[in-house]
Design a protein around this motif. Structure first.
Motif, PDB file in Angstrom:
ATOM      1  N   GLU A 183       0.823  -1.217   0.000  1.00 34.82           N
ATOM      2  CA  GLU A 183       0.000   0.000   0.000  1.00 34.82           C
ATOM      3  C   GLU A 183       0.855   1.264   0.000  1.00 34.82           C
ATOM      4  O   GLU A 183       0.569   2.214  -0.727  1.00 34.82           O
ATOM      5  N   GLU A 184       1.902   1.288   0.814  1.00 32.21           N
ATOM      6  CA  GLU A 184       2.788   2.459   0.843  1.00 32.21           C
ATOM      7  C   GLU A 184       3.508   2.627  -0.492  1.00 32.21           C
ATOM      8  O   GLU A 184       3.721   3.756  -0.951  1.00 32.21           O
ATOM      9  N   SER A 185       3.884   1.521  -1.103  1.00 29.89           N
ATOM     10  CA  SER A 185       4.575   1.589  -2.390  1.00 29.89           C
ATOM     11  C   SER A 185       3.646   2.107  -3.478  1.00 29.89           C
ATOM     12  O   SER A 185       4.048   2.945  -4.291  1.00 29.89           O
ATOM     13  N   ILE A 186       2.414   1.617  -3.514  1.00 28.24           N
ATOM     14  CA  ILE A 186       1.438   2.118  -4.489  1.00 28.24           C
ATOM     15  C   ILE A 186       1.237   3.617  -4.301  1.00 28.24           C
ATOM     16  O   ILE A 186       1.229   4.387  -5.270  1.00 28.24           O
ATOM     17  N   ASP A 187       1.090   4.046  -3.051  1.00 31.05           N
ATOM     18  CA  ASP A 187       0.896   5.465  -2.764  1.00 31.05           C
ATOM     19  C   ASP A 187       2.073   6.296  -3.275  1.00 31.05           C
ATOM     20  O   ASP A 187       1.886   7.323  -3.924  1.00 31.05           O
ATOM     21  N   PHE A 188       3.293   5.846  -3.010  1.00 24.60           N
ATOM     22  CA  PHE A 188       4.477   6.579  -3.444  1.00 24.60           C
ATOM     23  C   PHE A 188       4.531   6.698  -4.965  1.00 24.60           C
ATOM     24  O   PHE A 188       4.693   7.798  -5.514  1.00 24.60           O
ATOM     25  N   TYR A 189       4.402   5.587  -5.658  1.00 28.49           N
ATOM     26  CA  TYR A 189       4.557   5.612  -7.115  1.00 28.49           C
ATOM     27  C   TYR A 189       3.412   6.328  -7.828  1.00 28.49           C
ATOM     28  O   TYR A 189       3.626   6.923  -8.880  1.00 28.49           O
ATOM     29  N   THR A 190       2.214   6.292  -7.262  1.00 24.82           N
ATOM     30  CA  THR A 190       1.097   6.982  -7.917  1.00 24.82           C
ATOM     31  C   THR A 190       1.005   8.444  -7.500  1.00 24.82           C
ATOM     32  O   THR A 190       0.898   9.331  -8.338  1.00 24.82           O
ATOM     33  N   ARG A 191       1.062   8.709  -6.199  1.00 26.24           N
ATOM     34  CA  ARG A 191       0.876  10.077  -5.723  1.00 26.24           C
ATOM     35  C   ARG A 191       2.118  10.926  -5.927  1.00 26.24           C
ATOM     36  O   ARG A 191       2.048  12.044  -6.436  1.00 26.24           O
ATOM     37  N   MET A 240       2.597   7.899 -11.400  1.00 25.54           N
ATOM     38  CA  MET A 240       2.340   6.720 -12.224  1.00 25.54           C
ATOM     39  C   MET A 240       0.870   6.317 -12.132  1.00 25.54           C
ATOM     40  O   MET A 240       0.177   6.680 -11.180  1.00 25.54           O
ATOM     41  N   THR A 241       0.403   5.577 -13.098  1.00 23.32           N
ATOM     42  CA  THR A 241      -0.980   5.111 -13.162  1.00 23.32           C
ATOM     43  C   THR A 241      -1.017   3.610 -12.908  1.00 23.32           C
ATOM     44  O   THR A 241      -0.210   2.868 -13.491  1.00 23.32           O
ATOM     45  N   MET A 242      -1.961   3.160 -12.070  1.00 24.19           N
ATOM     46  CA  MET A 242      -2.098   1.733 -11.813  1.00 24.19           C
ATOM     47  C   MET A 242      -2.871   1.098 -12.968  1.00 24.19           C
ATOM     48  O   MET A 242      -3.965   1.523 -13.307  1.00 24.19           O
ATOM     49  N   THR A 271       0.586  -8.765  -7.034  1.00 22.04           N
ATOM     50  CA  THR A 271       1.349  -7.915  -7.941  1.00 22.04           C
ATOM     51  C   THR A 271       0.497  -6.726  -8.371  1.00 22.04           C
ATOM     52  O   THR A 271      -0.725  -6.821  -8.443  1.00 22.04           O
ATOM     53  N   VAL A 272       1.165  -5.626  -8.626  1.00 22.36           N
ATOM     54  CA  VAL A 272       0.514  -4.410  -9.116  1.00 22.36           C
ATOM     55  C   VAL A 272       1.363  -3.889 -10.269  1.00 22.36           C
ATOM     56  O   VAL A 272       2.582  -3.775 -10.148  1.00 22.36           O
ATOM     57  N   ASP A 273       0.725  -3.601 -11.396  1.00 15.96           N
ATOM     58  CA  ASP A 273       1.417  -3.006 -12.536  1.00 15.96           C
ATOM     59  C   ASP A 273       1.130  -1.513 -12.567  1.00 15.96           C
ATOM     60  O   ASP A 273      -0.022  -1.085 -12.494  1.00 15.96           O
ATOM     61  N   LEU A 274       2.191  -0.728 -12.689  1.00 19.15           N
ATOM     62  CA  LEU A 274       2.110   0.727 -12.767  1.00 19.15           C
ATOM     63  C   LEU A 274       2.782   1.176 -14.058  1.00 19.15           C
ATOM     64  O   LEU A 274       3.738   0.556 -14.504  1.00 19.15           O
ATOM     65  N   GLN A 275       2.281   2.278 -14.620  1.00 18.09           N
ATOM     66  CA  GLN A 275       2.864   2.791 -15.859  1.00 18.09           C
ATOM     67  C   GLN A 275       3.211   4.257 -15.694  1.00 18.09           C
ATOM     68  O   GLN A 275       2.440   5.027 -15.126  1.00 18.09           O
ATOM     69  N   SER A 276       4.384   4.644 -16.240  1.00 18.84           N
ATOM     70  CA  SER A 276       4.848   6.015 -16.082  1.00 18.84           C
ATOM     71  C   SER A 276       4.132   6.980 -17.023  1.00 18.84           C
ATOM     72  O   SER A 276       3.967   8.139 -16.696  1.00 18.84           O
TER      73      SER A 276
END
Length: 70
Positions: A16-24, A28-30, A43-48
């Motif tokens: 959850e903290e990692s998703i928050d960092f990379y998106t906020r 990046m977009t999930m 797993t979670v895929d994020l795109q720049s």
């Protein structure tokens, strides 16, 4: 020949903290989120950017056969 990275996966300790960092923070977009019951993982895929670099976050619960303490 030049190499171009289009995808990389990293293991994270707190999903959850990692998703928050990379998106906020990084904007990046999930793209998707999947549970893997066999490994007690997720797993979670994020795109720049659209059609850009993809980052896969890998998380394994304590007790997972793939969870290792470092």
């Amino acid at each position: 020949m030049k190499a171009k990275f289009t995808y990389v996966g990293i293991r994270v300790m707190n999903l959850e903290e990692s998703i928050d960092f990379y998106t906020r923070v990084l904007g990046m977009t999930m793209l998707g989120r999947w549970k893997i019951e066999e490994t007690k993982g997720e797993t979670v895929d994020l795109q720049s950017e659209k059609d850009g670099f993809i980052l896969e976050l890998n998380y394994y619960e304590p007790g997972s056969p793939l969870c290792q303490k470092v």
